[in-house]
Design a protein around this motif. Structure first.
Motif, PDB file in Angstrom:
ATOM      1  N   LEU A 119      10.243   3.443   5.703  1.00  0.00           N
ATOM      2  CA  LEU A 119      10.030   2.090   6.198  1.00  0.00           C
ATOM      3  C   LEU A 119      11.125   1.688   7.162  1.00  0.00           C
ATOM      4  N   GLU A 120      10.798   0.700   8.000  1.00  0.00           N
ATOM      5  CA  GLU A 120      11.828   0.116   8.842  1.00  0.00           C
ATOM      6  C   GLU A 120      12.851  -0.592   7.954  1.00  0.00           C
ATOM      7  N   ARG A 121      14.083  -0.691   8.453  1.00  0.00           N
ATOM      8  CA  ARG A 121      15.170  -1.206   7.623  1.00  0.00           C
ATOM      9  C   ARG A 121      14.824  -2.550   6.996  1.00  0.00           C
ATOM     10  N   TRP A 122      14.239  -3.467   7.782  1.00  0.00           N
ATOM     11  CA  TRP A 122      13.957  -4.805   7.262  1.00  0.00           C
ATOM     12  C   TRP A 122      12.744  -4.824   6.340  1.00  0.00           C
ATOM     13  N   GLU A 123      11.956  -3.726   6.315  1.00  0.00           N
ATOM     14  CA  GLU A 123      10.802  -3.643   5.418  1.00  0.00           C
ATOM     15  C   GLU A 123      11.185  -3.060   4.057  1.00  0.00           C
ATOM     16  N   ARG A 124      12.363  -2.501   3.946  1.00  0.00           N
ATOM     17  CA  ARG A 124      12.749  -1.776   2.744  1.00  0.00           C
ATOM     18  C   ARG A 124      12.927  -2.716   1.545  1.00  0.00           C
ATOM     19  N   ILE A 125      12.627  -2.183   0.379  1.00  0.00           N
ATOM     20  CA  ILE A 125      12.732  -2.952  -0.859  1.00  0.00           C
ATOM     21  C   ILE A 125      14.213  -3.084  -1.215  1.00  0.00           C
ATOM     22  N   GLY A 126      14.690  -4.325  -1.208  1.00  0.00           N
ATOM     23  CA  GLY A 126      16.085  -4.545  -1.560  1.00  0.00           C
ATOM     24  C   GLY A 126      16.291  -4.538  -3.055  1.00  0.00           C
ATOM     25  N   LYS A 127      15.387  -5.171  -3.799  1.00  0.00           N
ATOM     26  CA  LYS A 127      15.422  -5.193  -5.260  1.00  0.00           C
ATOM     27  C   LYS A 127      13.992  -5.245  -5.790  1.00  0.00           C
ATOM     28  N   TYR A 128      13.833  -4.764  -7.034  1.00  0.00           N
ATOM     29  CA  TYR A 128      12.501  -4.836  -7.635  1.00  0.00           C
ATOM     30  C   TYR A 128      12.636  -5.129  -9.122  1.00  0.00           C
ATOM     31  N   ALA A 129      11.561  -5.657  -9.697  1.00  0.00           N
ATOM     32  CA  ALA A 129      11.510  -5.933 -11.125  1.00  0.00           C
ATOM     33  C   ALA A 129      10.265  -5.268 -11.693  1.00  0.00           C
ATOM     34  N   LEU A 130      10.396  -4.720 -12.903  1.00  0.00           N
ATOM     35  CA  LEU A 130       9.283  -4.021 -13.548  1.00  0.00           C
ATOM     36  C   LEU A 130       8.535  -4.957 -14.480  1.00  0.00           C
TER      37      LEU A 130
ATOM     38  N   ILE B 260      11.440   4.557  -5.027  1.00  0.00           N
ATOM     39  CA  ILE B 260      11.678   3.478  -4.071  1.00  0.00           C
ATOM     40  C   ILE B 260      12.564   3.962  -2.928  1.00  0.00           C
ATOM     41  N   ALA B 261      13.578   4.747  -3.244  1.00  0.00           N
ATOM     42  CA  ALA B 261      14.477   5.259  -2.205  1.00  0.00           C
ATOM     43  C   ALA B 261      13.724   6.133  -1.212  1.00  0.00           C
ATOM     44  N   GLU B 262      12.808   6.966  -1.756  1.00  0.00           N
ATOM     45  CA  GLU B 262      12.032   7.837  -0.869  1.00  0.00           C
ATOM     46  C   GLU B 262      11.104   7.021   0.021  1.00  0.00           C
ATOM     47  N   ILE B 263      10.487   5.983  -0.540  1.00  0.00           N
ATOM     48  CA  ILE B 263       9.595   5.124   0.252  1.00  0.00           C
ATOM     49  C   ILE B 263      10.393   4.340   1.285  1.00  0.00           C
ATOM     50  N   ASN B 264      11.546   3.823   0.900  1.00  0.00           N
ATOM     51  CA  ASN B 264      12.383   3.085   1.856  1.00  0.00           C
ATOM     52  C   ASN B 264      12.745   3.934   3.058  1.00  0.00           C
ATOM     53  N   GLY B 265      12.906   5.229   2.855  1.00  0.00           N
ATOM     54  CA  GLY B 265      13.233   6.112   3.972  1.00  0.00           C
ATOM     55  C   GLY B 265      12.143   6.191   5.009  1.00  0.00           C
TER      56      GLY B 265
ATOM     57  N   ASN C 210       0.826  -1.205   0.000  1.00  0.00           N
ATOM     58  CA  ASN C 210       0.000   0.000   0.000  1.00  0.00           C
ATOM     59  C   ASN C 210       0.859   1.253   0.000  1.00  0.00           C
ATOM     60  N   THR C 211       1.969   1.205   0.726  1.00  0.00           N
ATOM     61  CA  THR C 211       2.878   2.348   0.752  1.00  0.00           C
ATOM     62  C   THR C 211       3.477   2.590  -0.626  1.00  0.00           C
ATOM     63  N   LEU C 212       3.846   1.505  -1.314  1.00  0.00           N
ATOM     64  CA  LEU C 212       4.387   1.633  -2.667  1.00  0.00           C
ATOM     65  C   LEU C 212       3.356   2.240  -3.614  1.00  0.00           C
ATOM     66  N   MET C 213       2.116   1.765  -3.497  1.00  0.00           N
ATOM     67  CA  MET C 213       1.083   2.212  -4.431  1.00  0.00           C
ATOM     68  C   MET C 213       0.539   3.603  -4.108  1.00  0.00           C
ATOM     69  N   GLU C 214       1.022   4.209  -3.022  1.00  0.00           N
ATOM     70  CA  GLU C 214       0.704   5.617  -2.772  1.00  0.00           C
ATOM     71  C   GLU C 214       1.385   6.516  -3.797  1.00  0.00           C
ATOM     72  N   SER C 215       2.474   6.010  -4.391  1.00  0.00           N
ATOM     73  CA  SER C 215       3.167   6.780  -5.422  1.00  0.00           C
ATOM     74  C   SER C 215       2.309   6.834  -6.679  1.00  0.00           C
ATOM     75  N   PRO C 216       2.173   7.969  -7.293  1.00  0.00           N
ATOM     76  CA  PRO C 216       1.369   8.055  -8.519  1.00  0.00           C
ATOM     77  C   PRO C 216       1.989   7.276  -9.680  1.00  0.00           C
ATOM     78  N   PHE C 217       3.246   6.904  -9.568  1.00  0.00           N
ATOM     79  CA  PHE C 217       3.919   6.214 -10.668  1.00  0.00           C
ATOM     80  C   PHE C 217       3.837   4.693 -10.557  1.00  0.00           C
ATOM     81  N   ILE C 218       3.239   4.170  -9.484  1.00  0.00           N
ATOM     82  CA  ILE C 218       3.140   2.722  -9.291  1.00  0.00           C
ATOM     83  C   ILE C 218       1.676   2.333  -9.265  1.00  0.00           C
ATOM     84  N   ALA C 219       1.294   1.558 -10.267  1.00  0.00           N
ATOM     85  CA  ALA C 219      -0.103   1.128 -10.351  1.00  0.00           C
ATOM     86  C   ALA C 219      -0.367  -0.059  -9.448  1.00  0.00           C
ATOM     87  N   GLN C 220       0.547  -1.021  -9.473  1.00  0.00           N
ATOM     88  CA  GLN C 220       0.384  -2.212  -8.652  1.00  0.00           C
ATOM     89  C   GLN C 220       1.758  -2.646  -8.136  1.00  0.00           C
TER      90      GLN C 220
END
Length: 971
Positions: free
Chosen positions: A567-578, A560-565, A499-509
């Protein structure tokens, strides 16, 4: 009140003898009892950066804890939040808060700033113990009266190891501990009285967790529950003598904190590190026996070992695979292993496994894994190399370990059976339910959440899915919806991150993954319309020329970097695929996705993309290795090498050392390296000072209990074959009568210890002060001691309190000094020698060997001996007056004998002459013993001609006894 102890599995679990023989009622009482009972022992070994471990005694710890307790009491602080990596100050703050009657809130350093502020506000913390400078500045701004996110209850920040300038709201913990000073006896008694009077139902700690919806909840535990947790752990988590724990996991996690408290109460030293990059080096230095941590830590150790394997030649890698396959087969067979399989395992262990165990300290005998499932291939690997793995089931809200595996009772893939103090059952939907007196009282200030956590019968809902087999072994098979557990043990709420990721207008899902993995990954479908609008506005481009893929990825990287900031360290996105879009199985091909997709469906469909986000650790081939192909030339070389090694061992005379290594469980190849270093030092020459050194091979922990550490310590610890040059250099400047180098049973140099110790009565009348000193060290430390006496030229080997071997003139030879009495008694009876006189002279000869002095003693018909010899050089101007040996001290007899020539003693025990030049006939037949120069030849032949006893001392060490030209013994 006098402390008493209850025996718990070979160690003492401290309890307190209260009035009326009642047991302790709060955690403070057992903490105080432990600090009193083990006052002189080490409770923690701490190191900072790349420094050496420093021992902290219970007495020192108590002093520091009492100082901080005084500070907390004077400040009226009753609630302390600790947000720091493991360090001595962390545990001091924890214990001091409890002793002051307060409650502790242990928090992860990885918390996002907003989450940290929320918990500090929710818990009503009055003081925050912080270490990270950024967190100190962040929280300090929230203490200002005008701050929008002000923390009204928080009064002070206590900063650990702060090197920079602190904000006005923070004070240095080091300064507090230094300025307060040691409490007076009256203050100490006040602290004790107050701590012991804390009610069992008083709040002890609040452990915060994240729910499946991302809600932060604090699990509350009182003193009675914390004390019960310690009592239950003492029943299954037992120790033997000389144990040492190693802590990797953060104390902010309840399982790690409980384990550390258990070590503390059991009198077990606990090695703690503050820099995780140097884990291997720290384990080598500490040499632990037990460790409890998460699967992620064990996977890292496994991957590091496999990384070393990949750097081996291909043929060696094949042999390693054979060794691991043999180890697994041997472990699976257990007591049913055939003699052939046992022999193969011994070879594999000697070739690889013992060295691998040496890299982690050489003494590990139990590895407890908790917090998540450990891959079976990792378990099998550690088991194969001789490091037993034990799964235990931990649950924060349960306040302990509901299910545990024990060394003697365990099953593959299982977490073990219900631990003492717990009950486990499986709900109809497969959820694991737990009940026990240590389960949390409630969620802090959240009564509705508390009601949902327990059913009407007091069973705690764990959120984990599993089953019990027919014998009561628990198996965890998964999690209920909306929660994942990383291999680090951290539990995360995936929907909250999505849900936090999808708050960004650039992420649909977005869908995240991470179950059993070291970090979180994500599959992201970007919002193409938002991207088009963004780049059109920024670049004023036409849609066809919208943006290149790198531009899109750069934008999403920033998002992603802004969202990771946040989140708790262990919740942060380590890698992603488009992905262009995430499919919806309910729709036809090409139709847009409008509903959530089950995670398992996406995991199956995009398995390759998900796997690519987790670099595969180095794995062994799964097929069983039953043979290793070796070219004929390679095989011939190996066989020749083996024959050469056997011949060299026989020629060098070190078979007795390999037998000693087997008895003492010392790595045999490492014994060769140890012998090489000792012999090399003995052969060195130094014009500045006589060279001397001592290598003490055994258990470093036991040795440390006998011999105090030296102020001189090595800057690195490694295998002796790689430390060879350093030890040889040190031997030039460090006296082996004063300091010794500790080498563990796997050949790793562990440190430098003082050799000063009180000596008891010599086990053998023959050993002089130096030899006796090192013999006693070998017995008390249960070690093998290689001693190069002052002046070099020889090495003496001691074990079990006896002289067992020597090196001189390029050869090693066994010694059996325990048989000397029998040999001398039989000789004296046969040849009518005075036994006490022979023993006395031999003792002086060995003392001269210690000092690398040469000598010849002749016992027999003095007139015959002197007739066949030349007078001493001083005979023209001085005469020797005979003296009874019994009227001379050992030192006087040594001083006479160390002059050039022989010392002649008649059968009545009188010294008739010294500095006598022996002149035996050249063709006299005699058995000549070891030693350089003509001394042995002259003595042996004179013994034959005069039918007397000769005792010779070579300047390179060996002492040989001749009777009538026959060599009787050599030492």
């Amino acid at each position: 009140m006098e402390p008493i102890s209850l025996l718990a599995g070979g160690r003492l679990f401290v309890m307190l003898n209260l009035p009326g023989n009642e047991q302790a009622k709060n955690l403070n009482q057992v903490l105080l009892a432990a600090m009193d009972t083990y006052a002189g022992q080490t409770c923690f070994q701490v190191k900072r950066s790349r420094q050496h471990y420093q021992n902290i005694s219970y007495r020192r710890f108590q002093t520091l804890a009492f100082r901080l307790t005084s500070f907390l009491r004077h400040q009226g602080i009753s609630r302390v939040a600790i947000v720091a990596d493991n360090c001595l100050e962390w545990m001091i703050a924890y214990v001091a808060c409890l002793l002051s009657g307060g409650a502790v809130v242990p928090l992860r350093t990885s918390l996002a700033p907003d989450t940290l502020r929320f918990i500090l506000r929710d818990s009503s913390a009055r003081l925050a113990v912080l270490k990270d400078e950024e967190q100190i500045q962040t929280i300090a701004t929230s203490l200002a009266p005008e701050a929008d996110d002000r923390l009204p209850d928080l009064k002070t920040i206590l900063a650990i190891h702060s090197e920079g300038e602190l904000p006005p709201e923070a004070i240095s913990m080091d300064a507090v501990l230094a300025e307060i000073g040691a409490p007076t006896p009256e203050e100490r008694e006040t602290i004790r009285s107050h701590a012991e009077s804390v009610a069992p139902q008083s709040l002890a700690s609040i452990g915060y967790v994240t729910s499946e919806t991302g809600k932060i909840k604090g699990a509350v535990f009182d003193h009675a529950q914390s004390l019960a947790a310690m009592q239950h752990m003492a029943e299954w988590f037992t120790f033997d003598e000389d144990e040492l724990a190693f802590t990797l996991g953060a104390w902010s996690e309840i399982p790690n904190l409980l384990a550390t408290l258990h070590y503390f109460l059991s009198g077990i030293p606990n090695a703690v590190i503050e820099e995780y990059k140097a884990v291997g080096e720290s384990m080598q230095q500490a040499s632990p026996t037990v460790m409890l941590t998460t699967p992620h830590a064990f996977e890292r150790i496994h991957d590091e070992i496999m990384s070393q394997v990949t750097r081996m030649p291909e043929s060696s890698q094949e042999v390693f695979r054979w060794a691991v396959a043999t180890g697994k087969e041997y472990q699976d067979a257990g007591a049913r292993a055939s003699p052939e399989l046992r022999q193969e395992y011994v070879r594999a262990d000697m070739t690889f496994f013992s060295q691998l165990r040496g890299q982690v300290g050489g003494r590990l005998n139990r590895l407890y894994s908790t917090g998540a499932s450990l891959p079976q291939e990792v378990i099998g690997f550690f088991e194969a190399i001789g490091l037993p793995m034990l799964n235990v089931y931990s649950l924060t809200e349960a306040g302990g370990f509901p299910a545990v595996s024990r060394p003697e009772v365990r099953r593959p893939g299982s977490c073990g059976r219900a631990a003492p103090g717990f009950q486990i059952r499986i709900a109809d939907d497969g959820e694991v339910l737990v009940r026990g007196e240590t389960a949390m009282r409630e969620y802090w200030r959240q009564p509705e959440e508390t009601k949902q956590a327990f059913d009407a019968d007091g069973w705690l809902h764990s959120g984990d899915v599993g089953y019990l087999d027919e014998d009561g072994y628990l198996y965890i098979t998964g999690r209920q919806q909306h929660r994942m557990v990383l291999s680090t043990g951290h539990k995360i709420a995936p929907t909250v991150i999505e849900n936090t990721l999808m708050e960004s207008p650039f992420i649909a899902q977005a869908t995240v993954f991470g179950e059993g993995r070291p970090y979180v990954s994500a599959l992201i479908a970007p919002d193409l319309e938002a991207l088009i609008a963004h780049f059109r506005e920024a670049e004023d481009n036409e849609p066809a020329m919208l943006a290149t893929p790198p531009q899109v990825e750069a934008l999403l990287d920033h998002v992603i970097a802004e969202i990771n900031g946040r989140l708790e360290r262990w919740e942060r996105i380590g890698k992603y695929a488009l992905l262009a879009q995430l499919p919806d199985p309910s729709k036809g091909a090409g139709e847009p996705s409008m509903t959530p997709i089950p995670r398992h469906v996406l995991a199956e469909r995009y398995a390759a993309q998900i796997a690519a986000m987790y670099p595969l650790g180095i794995q062994l081939e799964e097929e069983k290795v039953i043979q290793v192909k070796i070219e004929p030339e390679r095989l011939r070389a190996l066989l020749e090498k083996e024959s050469i090694l056997d011949a060299w061992m026989e020629d060098a005379g070190i078979e007795f050392l390999f037998e000693l290594a087997r008895k003492k469980q010392i790595d045999a190849p490492s014994m060769v390296n140890i012998c090489d270093v000792a012999a090399t030092i003995a052969q060195m020459e130094n014009e500045e000072k006589p060279i001397s050194t001592a290598l003490i091979v055994g258990d470093p922990i036991r040795i440390a209990r006998v011999l105090p550490p030296s102020q001189i310590q090595l800057l690195r610890h490694d295998h002796i074959r790689r430390m060879r040059r350093i030890l040889i250099t040190m031997a030039r400047v460090v006296d082996g009568l004063v300091l010794g180098y500790v080498v563990d049973k796997y050949g790793y140099v562990r440190g430098v210890n003082k050799l000063a110790m009180a000596l008891d009565k010599p086990a053998s009348f023959l050993l002089g002060p130096q030899f006796h000193h090192h013999a006693v060290i070998s017995r008390r430390c249960d070690a093998v001691v290689f001693f190069v006496p002052s002046g070099g030229g020889q090495v003496r080997v001691f074990a079990n309190g006896e002289l067992v071997g020597r090196y001189a003139n390029g050869d090693w030879a066994p010694d059996n000094i325990s048989q000397v009495d029998h040999v001398l008694a039989r000789l004296s009876e046969q040849e009518k020698y005075d036994l006490s006189l022979v023993q006395r002279v031999l003792r002086c000869a060995l003392q001269m060997s210690e000092e690398n002095l040469g000598a010849i003693f002749l016992l027999g018909d003095a007139n015959v001996i002197l007739e066949r010899s030349d007078a001493s050089e001083i005979s023209s101007f001085a005469a020797f007056l005979s003296a009874d040996v019994e009227h001379l001290s050992d030192r006087e007899l040594v001083n006479l004998a160390k002059q050039d020539g022989a010392t002649v003693i008649d059968v009545q025990g009188r010294v008739r002459s010294c500095m006598v030049l022996l002149r035996p006939r050249a063709n006299t037949q005699a058995e000549i013993g070891p030693g350089k120069g003509a001394r042995h030849s002259s003595a042996a032949k004179m013994s034959a001609e005069a039918q007397c006893l000769a005792i010779t001392v070579s300047q390179d060490g060996p002492v040989t006894v001749y009777d009538c030209g026959r060599r009787i013994l050599s030492l």
